[in-house]
Scaffold this motif. Structure first.
Motif, PDB file in Angstrom:
ATOM      1  N   LEU A  50      -2.349  -8.726  -8.963  1.00 33.09           N
ATOM      2  CA  LEU A  50      -3.883  -8.523  -8.828  1.00 33.09           C
ATOM      3  C   LEU A  50      -4.331  -8.121  -7.503  1.00 33.09           C
ATOM      4  CD1 LEU A  50      -4.964 -11.130 -11.342  1.00 33.09           C
ATOM      5  CD2 LEU A  50      -4.690  -8.697 -11.868  1.00 33.09           C
ATOM      6  N   ILE A  51      -4.074  -8.778  -6.337  1.00 35.67           N
ATOM      7  CA  ILE A  51      -4.540  -8.644  -5.079  1.00 35.67           C
ATOM      8  C   ILE A  51      -3.913  -7.585  -4.434  1.00 35.67           C
ATOM      9  CG2 ILE A  51      -5.091  -9.624  -3.059  1.00 35.67           C
ATOM     10  CD1 ILE A  51      -5.317 -12.430  -4.501  1.00 35.67           C
ATOM     11  N   TYR A  52      -2.607  -7.561  -4.375  1.00 33.49           N
ATOM     12  CA  TYR A  52      -1.876  -6.519  -3.472  1.00 33.49           C
ATOM     13  C   TYR A  52      -0.983  -5.375  -4.364  1.00 33.49           C
ATOM     14  CZ  TYR A  52      -2.489 -10.200  -0.082  1.00 33.49           C
ATOM     15  OH  TYR A  52      -3.220 -11.349   0.509  1.00 33.49           O
ATOM     16  N   GLY A  53      -0.648  -5.724  -5.445  1.00 29.43           N
ATOM     17  CA  GLY A  53      -0.141  -4.613  -6.298  1.00 29.43           C
ATOM     18  C   GLY A  53       1.363  -4.759  -5.898  1.00 29.43           C
ATOM     19  N   ILE A  54       1.987  -3.920  -5.254  1.00 26.04           N
ATOM     20  CA  ILE A  54       3.646  -3.740  -4.951  1.00 26.04           C
ATOM     21  C   ILE A  54       3.573  -2.989  -3.601  1.00 26.04           C
ATOM     22  CG2 ILE A  54       3.984  -1.892  -6.085  1.00 26.04           C
ATOM     23  CD1 ILE A  54       6.573  -2.837  -7.103  1.00 26.04           C
ATOM     24  N   ARG A  55       4.155  -3.708  -2.941  1.00 22.76           N
ATOM     25  CA  ARG A  55       4.566  -2.990  -1.529  1.00 22.76           C
ATOM     26  C   ARG A  55       5.274  -1.610  -1.689  1.00 22.76           C
ATOM     27  NH1 ARG A  55       7.546  -8.371   1.244  1.00 22.76           N
ATOM     28  NH2 ARG A  55       5.667  -9.659   1.477  1.00 22.76           N
ATOM     29  N   PRO A  56       5.034  -0.767  -0.634  1.00 20.42           N
ATOM     30  CA  PRO A  56       5.876   0.527  -0.530  1.00 20.42           C
ATOM     31  C   PRO A  56       7.210   0.206  -0.575  1.00 20.42           C
ATOM     32  CG  PRO A  56       3.980   0.679   0.988  1.00 20.42           C
ATOM     33  CD  PRO A  56       4.212  -0.889   0.685  1.00 20.42           C
ATOM     34  N   ILE A  81      -2.303  -3.732 -13.526  1.00 19.08           N
ATOM     35  CA  ILE A  81      -2.413  -3.949 -15.095  1.00 19.08           C
ATOM     36  C   ILE A  81      -1.367  -4.889 -15.555  1.00 19.08           C
ATOM     37  CG2 ILE A  81      -2.068  -2.609 -17.208  1.00 19.08           C
ATOM     38  CD1 ILE A  81      -2.851   0.086 -15.892  1.00 19.08           C
ATOM     39  N   THR A  82      -0.077  -5.056 -14.992  1.00 18.53           N
ATOM     40  CA  THR A  82       1.036  -5.953 -15.224  1.00 18.53           C
ATOM     41  C   THR A  82       0.304  -7.354 -14.998  1.00 18.53           C
ATOM     42  OG1 THR A  82       2.634  -4.423 -14.802  1.00 18.53           O
ATOM     43  CG2 THR A  82       3.127  -6.658 -14.982  1.00 18.53           C
ATOM     44  N   GLY A  83      -0.499  -7.620 -13.834  1.00 11.10           N
ATOM     45  CA  GLY A  83      -1.091  -8.685 -13.694  1.00 11.10           C
ATOM     46  C   GLY A  83      -2.002  -9.181 -14.573  1.00 11.10           C
ATOM     47  N   LEU A  84      -3.027  -8.140 -14.890  1.00 10.23           N
ATOM     48  CA  LEU A  84      -3.927  -8.395 -15.905  1.00 10.23           C
ATOM     49  C   LEU A  84      -3.388  -8.955 -17.116  1.00 10.23           C
ATOM     50  CD1 LEU A  84      -6.497  -5.656 -15.388  1.00 10.23           C
ATOM     51  CD2 LEU A  84      -6.925  -7.989 -14.918  1.00 10.23           C
TER      52      LEU A  84
END
Length: 228
Positions: free
Chosen positions: A219-225, A16-19
């Protein structure tokens, strides 16, 4: 199970941040780089007045795009805060607040654009008065974006720091974003000290690269664990 749920929620927040960040980029490119020059002619308020009268619908599209930049910048700042606040509260607050200052700087520009549209189509009979007022507001628009470069750069520092410190996004992404922030600050200072430096625009190139990389990664990966 709880960790998986938390990670899925973080990925959703990141996307959502990426959007919002993507919307800010699109409205910025369309508004400032495409439509702006069709209406506002630097150093020529007379031609700007003519454009505002003859191309009023284009001027209003320019204004609506400025609204889009303000809204998407503010929401990007809020969602970055939400994304990072749990582990990097102080940095997230800094990122969010400085991002909001960006939105306020652009809002000054939006107010000025709305004002010149009103002046151009007002009942003021003396054209000289209209030209003078438009010149004043045109300078405010230019300087809102120009001096806004200070905070366009500053908000990249906590963003890049969190990326590097957390290791939940590519470390080189964080480094390029910080380099872009430095570039924005130096570029703004050089411009307002009146130094004729032909490569000044290139100083903000790392910021452009870093921000589009950030948008794509979110948008593609989001964020890593988390490694913890």
């Amino acid at each position: 199970m709880i960790a998986n749920t938390e990670q899925k929620n973080l990925i959703k927040t990141a996307r959502i941040t990426g959007l919002w960040y993507l919307m800010m980029a699109i409205t910025g490119i369309l508004g400032f780089m495409v439509f702006h020059s069709q209406i506002f002619v630097s150093g020529n308020p007379e031609q700007t007045l003519t454009n505002l009268i003859e191309l009023e619908s284009t001027a209003r599209i320019r204004l609506l795009l400025e609204f889009g930049i303000v809204i998407s910048q503010a929401l990007t700042a809020v969602w970055f805060f939400k994304l990072f606040k749990d582990n990097y509260e102080w940095e997230a607050w800094t990122l969010g607040i400085w991002g909001m200052v960006n939105a306020l700087a652009i809002m000054i520009s939006a107010i000025s654009i709305a004002s010149v549209i009103g002046i151009a189509n007002s009942e003021i009979s003396a054209m000289e008065d209209k030209v003078l007022l438009i010149q004043v507001f045109q300078n405010i628009i230019s300087n809102a974006w120009g001096i806004g470069g200070l905070f366009f750069g500053l908000w990249l520092f906590p963003m890049g720091y969190i990326v590097i410190k957390s290791k939940r996004l590519p470390i080189w992404l964080g480094r390029i974003i910080i380099l872009g922030g430095i570039g924005y600050l130096i570029s703004t200072v050089i411009h307002y000290t009146g130094i004729d430096f032909s490569y000044n625009n290139f100083l903000t190139l790392p910021a452009t690269i870093g921000e589009f990389w950030m948008i794509g990664y979110l948008l593609i990966y989001g964020i890593r664990p988390s490694d913890n």
